[in-house]
Design an enzyme around this catalytic site. Structure first.
Site, mmCIF file in Angstrom:
data_model
loop_
_atom_site.group_PDB
_atom_site.id
_atom_site.type_symbol
_atom_site.label_atom_id
_atom_site.label_comp_id
_atom_site.label_asym_id
_atom_site.label_seq_id
_atom_site.Cartn_x
_atom_site.Cartn_y
_atom_site.Cartn_z
ATOM 1 N N GLY A 33 7.568 2.071 -4.656
ATOM 2 C CA GLY A 33 6.577 3.129 -4.510
ATOM 3 C C GLY A 33 5.268 2.881 -5.222
ATOM 4 O O GLY A 33 4.365 3.713 -5.185
ATOM 5 N N PRO A 84 10.465 -2.934 -5.375
ATOM 6 C CA PRO A 84 9.111 -2.921 -4.821
ATOM 7 C C PRO A 84 9.078 -3.512 -3.419
ATOM 8 O O PRO A 84 9.754 -4.507 -3.137
ATOM 9 C CB PRO A 84 8.339 -3.839 -5.784
ATOM 10 C CG PRO A 84 9.384 -4.786 -6.284
ATOM 11 C CD PRO A 84 10.667 -4.022 -6.334
ATOM 12 N N GLY A 85 8.330 -2.879 -2.548
ATOM 13 C CA GLY A 85 8.049 -3.456 -1.242
ATOM 14 C C GLY A 85 6.577 -3.789 -1.202
ATOM 15 O O GLY A 85 6.138 -4.921 -1.392
ATOM 16 N N ARG A 86 5.775 -2.726 -1.044
ATOM 17 C CA ARG A 86 4.328 -2.868 -0.892
ATOM 18 C C ARG A 86 3.695 -3.699 -2.012
ATOM 19 O O ARG A 86 2.832 -4.527 -1.759
ATOM 20 C CB ARG A 86 3.701 -1.462 -0.884
ATOM 21 C CG ARG A 86 2.236 -1.455 -0.497
ATOM 22 C CD ARG A 86 1.635 -0.052 -0.663
ATOM 23 N NE ARG A 86 2.514 1.015 -0.262
ATOM 24 C CZ ARG A 86 2.549 1.561 0.949
ATOM 25 N NH1 ARG A 86 1.735 1.125 1.879
ATOM 26 N NH2 ARG A 86 3.381 2.542 1.225
ATOM 27 N N ARG A 90 -0.515 1.965 10.560
ATOM 28 C CA ARG A 90 -0.757 2.769 9.366
ATOM 29 C C ARG A 90 -2.014 3.657 9.444
ATOM 30 O O ARG A 90 -1.943 4.829 9.045
ATOM 31 C CB ARG A 90 -0.804 1.887 8.107
ATOM 32 C CG ARG A 90 0.482 1.049 7.938
ATOM 33 C CD ARG A 90 0.611 0.415 6.564
ATOM 34 N NE ARG A 90 0.804 1.429 5.549
ATOM 35 C CZ ARG A 90 -0.135 1.829 4.727
ATOM 36 N NH1 ARG A 90 -1.323 1.285 4.758
ATOM 37 N NH2 ARG A 90 0.119 2.784 3.859
ATOM 38 N N TYR A 121 -0.780 7.430 9.089
ATOM 39 C CA TYR A 121 -0.983 8.009 7.748
ATOM 40 C C TYR A 121 -2.450 8.181 7.392
ATOM 41 O O TYR A 121 -2.763 8.543 6.249
ATOM 42 C CB TYR A 121 -0.383 7.099 6.657
ATOM 43 C CG TYR A 121 0.993 6.562 6.929
ATOM 44 C CD1 TYR A 121 2.099 7.412 7.017
ATOM 45 C CD2 TYR A 121 1.204 5.201 7.079
ATOM 46 C CE1 TYR A 121 3.357 6.900 7.251
ATOM 47 C CE2 TYR A 121 2.476 4.685 7.306
ATOM 48 C CZ TYR A 121 3.547 5.543 7.401
ATOM 49 O OH TYR A 121 4.788 5.043 7.634
ATOM 50 N N CYS A 158 -5.172 3.192 25.277
ATOM 51 C CA CYS A 158 -5.740 4.446 25.779
ATOM 52 C C CYS A 158 -5.237 5.636 24.984
ATOM 53 O O CYS A 158 -4.432 6.437 25.481
ATOM 54 C CB CYS A 158 -5.412 4.596 27.252
ATOM 55 S SG CYS A 158 -6.164 3.273 28.191
ATOM 56 N N TYR A 168 4.311 -3.137 5.660
ATOM 57 C CA TYR A 168 4.426 -2.145 6.733
ATOM 58 C C TYR A 168 3.372 -2.384 7.822
ATOM 59 O O TYR A 168 2.822 -1.446 8.383
ATOM 60 C CB TYR A 168 4.333 -0.715 6.166
ATOM 61 C CG TYR A 168 5.292 -0.500 5.024
ATOM 62 C CD1 TYR A 168 6.656 -0.389 5.257
ATOM 63 C CD2 TYR A 168 4.851 -0.442 3.701
ATOM 64 C CE1 TYR A 168 7.554 -0.224 4.199
ATOM 65 C CE2 TYR A 168 5.739 -0.283 2.645
ATOM 66 C CZ TYR A 168 7.081 -0.174 2.901
ATOM 67 O OH TYR A 168 7.962 -0.017 1.866
HETATM 68 N N1 LLP Z 1 13.216 1.739 -2.068
HETATM 69 C C1 LLP Z 1 13.496 2.659 -1.128
HETATM 70 C C2 LLP Z 1 14.752 3.370 -1.196
HETATM 71 C C3 LLP Z 1 12.554 2.940 -0.126
HETATM 72 O O1 LLP Z 1 12.828 3.880 0.782
HETATM 73 C C4 LLP Z 1 11.328 2.233 -0.095
HETATM 74 C C5 LLP Z 1 10.324 2.508 0.941
HETATM 75 C C6 LLP Z 1 11.094 1.260 -1.086
HETATM 76 C C7 LLP Z 1 12.059 1.043 -2.067
HETATM 77 C C8 LLP Z 1 9.829 0.466 -1.148
HETATM 78 O O2 LLP Z 1 8.718 1.273 -1.324
HETATM 79 P P1 LLP Z 1 7.278 0.613 -1.629
HETATM 80 O O3 LLP Z 1 7.380 -0.119 -2.929
HETATM 81 O O4 LLP Z 1 6.995 -0.312 -0.505
HETATM 82 O O5 LLP Z 1 6.344 1.765 -1.647
HETATM 83 N N2 LLP Z 1 5.751 2.867 6.197
HETATM 84 C C9 LLP Z 1 5.130 3.428 5.022
HETATM 85 C C10 LLP Z 1 5.942 3.196 3.773
HETATM 86 C C11 LLP Z 1 7.337 3.752 3.870
HETATM 87 C C12 LLP Z 1 8.165 3.412 2.671
HETATM 88 C C13 LLP Z 1 9.580 3.734 2.898
HETATM 89 N N3 LLP Z 1 10.443 3.433 1.808
HETATM 90 C C14 LLP Z 1 3.716 2.876 4.890
HETATM 91 O O6 LLP Z 1 3.269 2.136 5.762
HETATM 92 O O7 LLP Z 1 3.005 3.206 3.943
#
Ligand code: LLP
Length: 386
Positions: A216, A246-248, A283, A287, A315, A344
């Site tokens: 997050g 971490p993802g993002r 995105r 969002y 379109c 994402y």
């Molecule tokens: N852990 C869990 C349980 C999650 O559901 C998520 C993301 C993460 C970790 C990683 O979160 P991050 O570090 O990437 O914020 N599609 C959206 C983001 C959705 C995130 C869903 N869960 C976007 O494009 O912003």
């Protein structure tokens, strides 16, 4: 450090547009920042952010684990060389089929999202350890679609229920700890403060060893140093092993979407139509996300600045990459670079309007690797012919 215009032009020549570009060294740098801030943390990359094999293999080689929620993510993580013992299965939709598949693949760490999910696991292998996912029922101050820790969201369990489930698991020797993922794009430390206050109640009662604080972390500008200080205090107090998902944070800034201007329309709003739009990068449409966009190989001294919307080719009004951007008068054929698109981006791309999903190219040691080829119309037709 960003990619040079010459390299970006080379990508367009060799692979066409639209194309996603991932700078693997930039992923390594983001990982390095996290590890330096919290060396004691175990890192499970949230595969949903970018499941491309080149990205996953790079992270696997750096010793990172994975957080997965589907069979596809699990198999991709394993194929990239992340061992099953470093995979954490989460998500609110685990059903019997996924449970059996995950067990078959050797997964032994699971985050439980609900009591009913636990009832499905209960009959299975007692070797599995569980994290109990807490819903902290707070406002994580992010876009409502990303607010997974809000009371109204489907994720996790309220404090009391989480405590009850933890008791049952602890009695069976299967409680690993607690898990919170309160949202994505969280930029305020105060949100984590509120979460830790709730977790303190749980850890006082259950001195379990793991704390998974989720992911997050906002991009850009997450207050990493302050976050690390606060978390380190907490894990020392309760003698916990910290887990991050971490993802993002790891991939967003390392990824770019390269697109070409196909039309320019002057009017009350100047529209620049690119060959990428909501089918390629959802995105902005979903969002209202603000991705920096710049013209490649053209500077402010070359052409007068104009304010433009940068739209996609489909379109639908929402088919847009950016609004009211000031750029040196874009022309047909120019290349545009959409930044912070590594998380994402491609993974949320679709075949809407029978669009073909872009190529993905990785940059390593200054060289280009085709990480996924561009889709063709034959790819679209193949599944229907079966
Ligand atoms: N852990 C869990 C349980 C999650 O559901 C998520 C993301 C993460 C970790 C990683 O979160 P991050 O570090 O990437 O914020 N599609 C959206 C983001 C959705 C995130 C869903 N869960 C976007 O494009 O912003």
């Amino acid at each position: 450090m960003s990619l040079s215009d010459a390299l970006l032009q080379r990508v367009a020549e060799q692979y066409g547009t639209p194309t996603y570009i991932y700078d693997l060294e930039a992923i390594g740098r983001a990982l390095g920042r996290l590890r330096r801030a919290l060396p004691e943390a175990r890192i499970h990359y949230a595969v949903k952010a970018n499941p491309n094999g080149a990205v996953l293999r790079h992270l696997a080689a750096a010793g990172v684990g994975a957080e997965v929620i589907t069979l596809g993510e699990l198999r991709r993580a394993l194929a990239a060389g992340i061992p099953a013992k470093r995979v954490l299965l989460g998500g609110p939709g685990q059903d019997t089929a996924l449970i059996h598949q995950a067990l078959g693949c050797g997964v032994r760490q699971v985050s439980l999202d609900s009591l009913s999910q636990w009832r499905l696991w209960q009959a299975e292998d007692p070797q599995v350890g569980f994290l109990v996912r807490l819903n902290p029922a707070l406002d994580p101050r992010t876009h409502e679609h990303l607010a997974t820790g809000a009371a109204s969201s489907k994720f996790g369990m309220p404090l009391e229920e989480a405590g009850q489930l933890a008791e049952e698991l602890a009695a069976r020797g299967q409680l690993l700890g607690f898990h919170v993922h309160a949202g994505s794009q969280i930029g305020e430390l105060a949100v984590y403060e509120q979460i830790l206050a709730q977790l303190a109640e749980l850890y006082q009662q259950f001195p379990a060893g793991l704390l998974d604080i989720g992911g997050g972390f906002a991009v850009p500008n997450f207050p990493l140093a302050e976050f690390a200080t606060r978390l380190r205090d907490f894990i020392r107090r309760y003698d916990l092993q910290l887990v991050l998902e971490p993802g993002r944070y790891l991939v967003a800034e390392a990824g770019f979407l390269l697109t070409r201007v196909v039309q320019v329309k002057a009017g009350p709003v100047n529209h620049v139509i690119a060959d990428a739009g909501m089918a390629d990068l959802l995105r902005p449409a979903l969002y209202g996300a603000l991705h920096p966009i710049r013209l490649i190989g053209v500077t402010e001294t070359d052409r007068p600045l104009v304010m433009v919307d940068i739209d996609g080719p489909l379109c639908e009004n929402a088919d847009r990459l950016g609004r009211a951007r000031t750029l040196p008068s874009p022309r047909r054929g120019d290349l545009l670079l959409v930044e912070q698109a590594g998380a994402y981006g491609f993974t949320m791309a679709s075949n809407y309007a029978s669009s073909l999903r872009p190529a993905e190219v990785a940059v390593r040691d200054g060289g280009l690797i085709l990480a996924r080829r561009r889709e063709t119309v034959e790819d679209l037709l193949r599944l229907e012919d079966a």
